[in-house]
Design an enzyme around this catalytic site. Structure first.
Site, short mmCIF file in Angstrom:
data_model
loop_
_atom_site.label_atom_id
_atom_site.label_comp_id
_atom_site.label_asym_id
_atom_site.label_seq_id
_atom_site.Cartn_x
_atom_site.Cartn_y
_atom_site.Cartn_z
N SER A 71 0.80 -1.22 0.00
CA SER A 71 0.00 0.00 0.00
C SER A 71 0.84 1.27 0.00
CB SER A 71 -0.95 0.03 1.21
OG SER A 71 -0.24 0.35 2.38
N LYS B 57 1.55 4.14 7.49
CA LYS B 57 0.74 4.99 6.61
C LYS B 57 1.19 6.46 6.72
CE LYS B 57 -2.26 2.02 4.91
NZ LYS B 57 -1.45 0.87 5.34
#
Length: 232
Positions: A153, A191
Protein backbone atom coordinates in the site's frame (compact mmCIF):
# COMPACT_ATOMS: atom_id res chain seq x y z
CA UNK A 1 11.61 26.39 -23.21
CA UNK A 2 9.84 25.02 -20.15
CA UNK A 3 6.56 26.30 -18.76
CA UNK A 4 6.44 27.74 -15.23
CA UNK A 5 4.78 24.57 -13.87
CA UNK A 6 7.43 22.39 -15.53
CA UNK A 7 10.19 24.55 -14.03
CA UNK A 8 8.53 24.50 -10.62
CA UNK A 9 8.26 20.71 -10.67
CA UNK A 10 11.84 20.21 -11.85
CA UNK A 11 13.10 22.54 -9.12
CA UNK A 12 11.01 20.76 -6.47
CA UNK A 13 12.28 17.31 -7.52
CA UNK A 14 15.89 18.51 -7.62
CA UNK A 15 15.65 20.15 -4.18
CA UNK A 16 14.15 17.03 -2.58
CA UNK A 17 16.70 14.69 -4.18
CA UNK A 18 19.54 16.88 -2.91
CA UNK A 19 17.99 16.98 0.58
CA UNK A 20 16.66 13.44 1.04
CA UNK A 21 18.48 11.38 -1.59
CA UNK A 22 15.17 10.22 -3.12
CA UNK A 23 12.55 11.98 -5.28
CA UNK A 24 9.27 13.15 -3.72
CA UNK A 25 6.12 11.08 -4.07
CA UNK A 26 3.44 11.98 -6.60
CA UNK A 27 1.20 13.18 -3.76
CA UNK A 28 3.95 15.50 -2.50
CA UNK A 29 4.48 16.86 -6.03
CA UNK A 30 0.75 17.43 -6.43
CA UNK A 31 0.56 19.36 -3.17
CA UNK A 32 3.71 21.38 -3.86
CA UNK A 33 2.35 22.55 -7.24
CA UNK A 34 -1.22 22.96 -5.91
CA UNK A 35 -2.70 20.62 -8.53
CA UNK A 36 -6.04 18.87 -8.08
CA UNK A 37 -4.99 15.45 -9.38
CA UNK A 38 -1.90 13.34 -9.97
CA UNK A 39 -2.69 13.15 -13.69
CA UNK A 40 -1.36 16.70 -14.01
CA UNK A 41 1.92 15.58 -12.42
CA UNK A 42 2.15 12.66 -14.87
CA UNK A 43 1.79 15.11 -17.78
CA UNK A 44 4.47 17.42 -16.40
CA UNK A 45 6.87 14.53 -15.81
CA UNK A 46 6.27 13.24 -19.34
CA UNK A 47 7.01 16.71 -20.74
CA UNK A 48 10.23 16.99 -18.73
CA UNK A 49 11.26 13.51 -19.83
CA UNK A 50 10.59 14.28 -23.51
CA UNK A 51 12.78 17.39 -23.22
CA UNK A 52 15.64 15.42 -21.68
CA UNK A 53 15.61 16.97 -18.19
CA UNK A 54 14.62 13.84 -16.24
CA UNK A 55 14.62 10.09 -16.77
CA UNK A 56 12.19 7.54 -15.36
CA UNK A 57 13.81 4.33 -14.16
CA UNK A 58 11.84 1.24 -15.18
CA UNK A 59 10.30 -1.22 -12.72
CA UNK A 60 10.91 0.99 -9.69
CA UNK A 61 8.39 3.05 -7.77
CA UNK A 62 9.17 6.73 -7.19
CA UNK A 63 12.29 6.42 -9.37
CA UNK A 64 13.20 9.64 -11.18
CA UNK A 65 16.68 10.76 -12.18
CA UNK A 66 17.53 14.37 -13.02
CA UNK A 67 19.65 14.41 -16.18
CA UNK A 68 20.21 18.15 -16.49
CA UNK A 69 18.92 21.53 -15.34
CA UNK A 70 18.10 24.64 -17.40
CA UNK A 71 20.96 27.15 -17.43
CA UNK A 72 19.21 29.64 -15.16
CA UNK A 73 18.30 26.96 -12.63
CA UNK A 74 21.79 25.44 -12.77
CA UNK A 75 23.29 28.82 -11.89
CA UNK A 76 20.85 29.18 -9.00
CA UNK A 77 21.94 25.83 -7.59
CA UNK A 78 25.62 26.37 -8.40
CA UNK A 79 26.55 26.72 -4.74
CA UNK A 80 25.12 23.30 -4.14
CA UNK A 81 27.29 21.89 -6.92
CA UNK A 82 24.71 20.04 -9.02
CA UNK A 83 25.99 17.03 -10.89
CA UNK A 84 24.22 13.83 -11.92
CA UNK A 85 24.90 10.94 -9.56
CA UNK A 86 26.67 8.08 -11.37
CA UNK A 87 27.05 4.51 -10.17
CA UNK A 88 30.12 2.89 -11.71
CA UNK A 89 29.51 -0.59 -13.06
CA UNK A 90 32.25 -2.72 -14.57
CA UNK A 91 34.67 0.12 -15.39
CA UNK A 92 38.22 -0.97 -14.42
CA UNK A 93 39.77 0.64 -11.36
CA UNK A 94 42.10 3.53 -12.13
CA UNK A 95 44.27 2.69 -9.11
CA UNK A 96 45.94 -0.60 -8.21
CA UNK A 97 44.19 -2.57 -5.49
CA UNK A 98 46.84 -1.72 -2.89
CA UNK A 99 46.31 2.00 -3.51
CA UNK A 100 42.51 1.94 -3.22
CA UNK A 101 41.25 4.01 -0.27
CA UNK A 102 39.49 2.15 2.54
CA UNK A 103 36.14 3.69 3.50
CA UNK A 104 34.67 2.73 6.84
CA UNK A 105 30.96 3.36 7.44
CA UNK A 106 29.85 3.42 11.06
CA UNK A 107 26.87 1.13 11.67
CA UNK A 108 24.44 0.60 14.51
CA UNK A 109 22.58 -2.62 15.30
CA UNK A 110 18.82 -2.00 15.54
CA UNK A 111 16.20 -4.43 16.76
CA UNK A 112 13.73 -5.54 14.10
CA UNK A 113 10.39 -5.57 15.92
CA UNK A 114 8.65 -8.06 13.64
CA UNK A 115 6.53 -7.05 10.67
CA UNK A 116 4.39 -4.00 9.91
CA UNK A 117 1.52 -3.91 7.43
CA UNK A 118 1.72 -1.58 4.47
CA UNK A 119 -1.85 -2.55 3.65
CA UNK A 120 -4.61 -3.37 6.08
CA UNK A 121 -3.53 -3.22 9.74
CA UNK A 122 -2.04 -6.32 11.33
CA UNK A 123 -1.59 -7.37 14.94
CA UNK A 124 0.37 -4.92 17.07
CA UNK A 125 4.10 -5.54 17.19
CA UNK A 126 5.84 -6.17 20.49
CA UNK A 127 8.59 -8.81 20.10
CA UNK A 128 12.10 -8.54 18.70
CA UNK A 129 12.62 -10.96 15.79
CA UNK A 130 16.26 -10.16 14.88
CA UNK A 131 18.60 -7.21 14.41
CA UNK A 132 19.88 -5.28 11.38
CA UNK A 133 22.92 -3.06 10.81
CA UNK A 134 21.95 0.52 9.97
CA UNK A 135 24.35 3.32 8.91
CA UNK A 136 24.92 5.78 11.75
CA UNK A 137 24.27 8.65 9.31
CA UNK A 138 20.66 7.47 8.90
CA UNK A 139 19.91 8.02 12.57
CA UNK A 140 19.43 11.24 14.48
CA UNK A 141 18.53 11.92 18.06
CA UNK A 142 16.32 9.62 20.09
CA UNK A 143 15.60 5.90 20.10
CA UNK A 144 15.11 3.91 16.90
CA UNK A 145 13.89 0.50 15.84
CA UNK A 146 13.29 -1.33 12.56
CA UNK A 147 10.31 -3.14 11.03
CA UNK A 148 9.94 -5.46 8.07
CA UNK A 149 7.24 -4.30 5.63
CA UNK A 150 4.47 -6.60 4.48
CA UNK A 151 2.09 -5.37 1.76
CA UNK A 152 2.11 -2.93 -1.14
CA UNK A 153 0.00 0.00 0.00
CA UNK A 154 3.01 2.36 0.22
CA UNK A 155 4.66 1.58 -3.12
CA UNK A 156 4.21 5.11 -4.51
CA UNK A 157 6.20 6.34 -1.53
CA UNK A 158 9.01 3.98 -2.58
CA UNK A 159 8.28 1.42 0.16
CA UNK A 160 7.96 -2.14 -1.16
CA UNK A 161 6.97 -5.48 0.30
CA UNK A 162 10.00 -6.96 2.08
CA UNK A 163 11.75 -3.64 2.76
CA UNK A 164 13.01 -2.85 6.25
CA UNK A 165 11.98 0.58 7.51
CA UNK A 166 13.90 2.48 10.17
CA UNK A 167 11.63 4.23 12.68
CA UNK A 168 12.42 6.98 15.18
CA UNK A 169 10.33 6.60 18.32
CA UNK A 170 7.89 9.48 18.81
CA UNK A 171 4.30 9.97 19.85
CA UNK A 172 3.72 13.03 17.64
CA UNK A 173 3.65 13.59 13.89
CA UNK A 174 3.12 16.34 11.35
CA UNK A 175 0.75 16.11 8.42
CA UNK A 176 2.47 14.24 5.62
CA UNK A 177 4.79 12.19 7.86
CA UNK A 178 4.91 8.44 7.26
CA UNK A 179 4.30 6.87 10.66
CA UNK A 180 3.78 3.65 12.53
CA UNK A 181 0.23 4.03 13.81
CA UNK A 182 -1.34 1.85 16.49
CA UNK A 183 -5.09 1.62 15.86
CA UNK A 184 -7.35 1.04 18.87
CA UNK A 185 -4.37 -0.40 20.82
CA UNK A 186 -4.58 -3.59 18.75
CA UNK A 187 -3.40 -3.15 15.19
CA UNK A 188 -0.30 -1.49 13.73
CA UNK A 189 0.11 -0.10 10.24
CA UNK A 190 2.53 2.05 8.21
CA UNK A 191 0.74 4.99 6.61
CA UNK A 192 0.90 8.72 5.88
CA UNK A 193 -0.48 10.70 8.82
CA UNK A 194 -2.92 13.60 8.45
CA UNK A 195 -4.91 15.31 11.19
CA UNK A 196 -8.12 17.20 10.45
CA UNK A 197 -9.64 18.62 13.60
CA UNK A 198 -10.56 15.73 15.89
CA UNK A 199 -10.08 13.05 13.23
CA UNK A 200 -6.97 11.36 11.86
CA UNK A 201 -6.56 10.01 8.35
CA UNK A 202 -4.16 7.17 7.61
CA UNK A 203 -3.40 7.40 3.88
CA UNK A 204 -1.97 4.73 1.62
CA UNK A 205 0.40 5.50 -1.26
CA UNK A 206 -1.37 3.13 -3.62
CA UNK A 207 -4.71 3.97 -5.29
CA UNK A 208 -5.91 0.42 -4.68
CA UNK A 209 -6.24 1.18 -0.95
CA UNK A 210 -8.72 3.62 0.56
CA UNK A 211 -7.87 6.22 3.18
CA UNK A 212 -8.95 5.15 6.65
CA UNK A 213 -10.34 7.82 9.00
CA UNK A 214 -10.43 7.45 12.80
CA UNK A 215 -11.20 9.55 15.85
CA UNK A 216 -8.01 10.99 17.31
CA UNK A 217 -8.41 8.84 20.43
CA UNK A 218 -8.34 5.69 18.28
CA UNK A 219 -4.86 6.28 16.86
CA UNK A 220 -1.51 6.43 18.67
CA UNK A 221 1.64 7.38 16.80
CA UNK A 222 4.44 4.92 17.64
CA UNK A 223 7.19 6.37 15.48
CA UNK A 224 8.12 8.23 12.30
CA UNK A 225 9.89 6.85 9.22
CA UNK A 226 13.50 8.07 8.90
CA UNK A 227 15.10 5.46 6.63
CA UNK A 228 14.67 2.39 4.48
CA UNK A 229 16.84 -0.66 3.80
CA UNK A 230 16.29 -2.80 0.71
CA UNK A 231 17.90 -6.12 -0.19
CA UNK A 232 18.21 -7.01 -3.87
Amino acid sequence: MLTKKQLDLLNFIHTRVQRDGVPPSFDEMKEALDLKSKSGIHRLITALEERGFIRRLAHRARALEIVKLPDAMAEKHARGGFSPKVIDGDRPDSLPAAAQPVITIAAVELNVMGRIAAGVPIAAISEVSHSVAVPQSMLGRGEHYALEVRGDSMIEAGINDGDVVVIRETTTANNGDIVVALVEDQEATLKTFRRNGSSISLEAANPAYETRIYRDDQVKVQGRLVGLIRTY
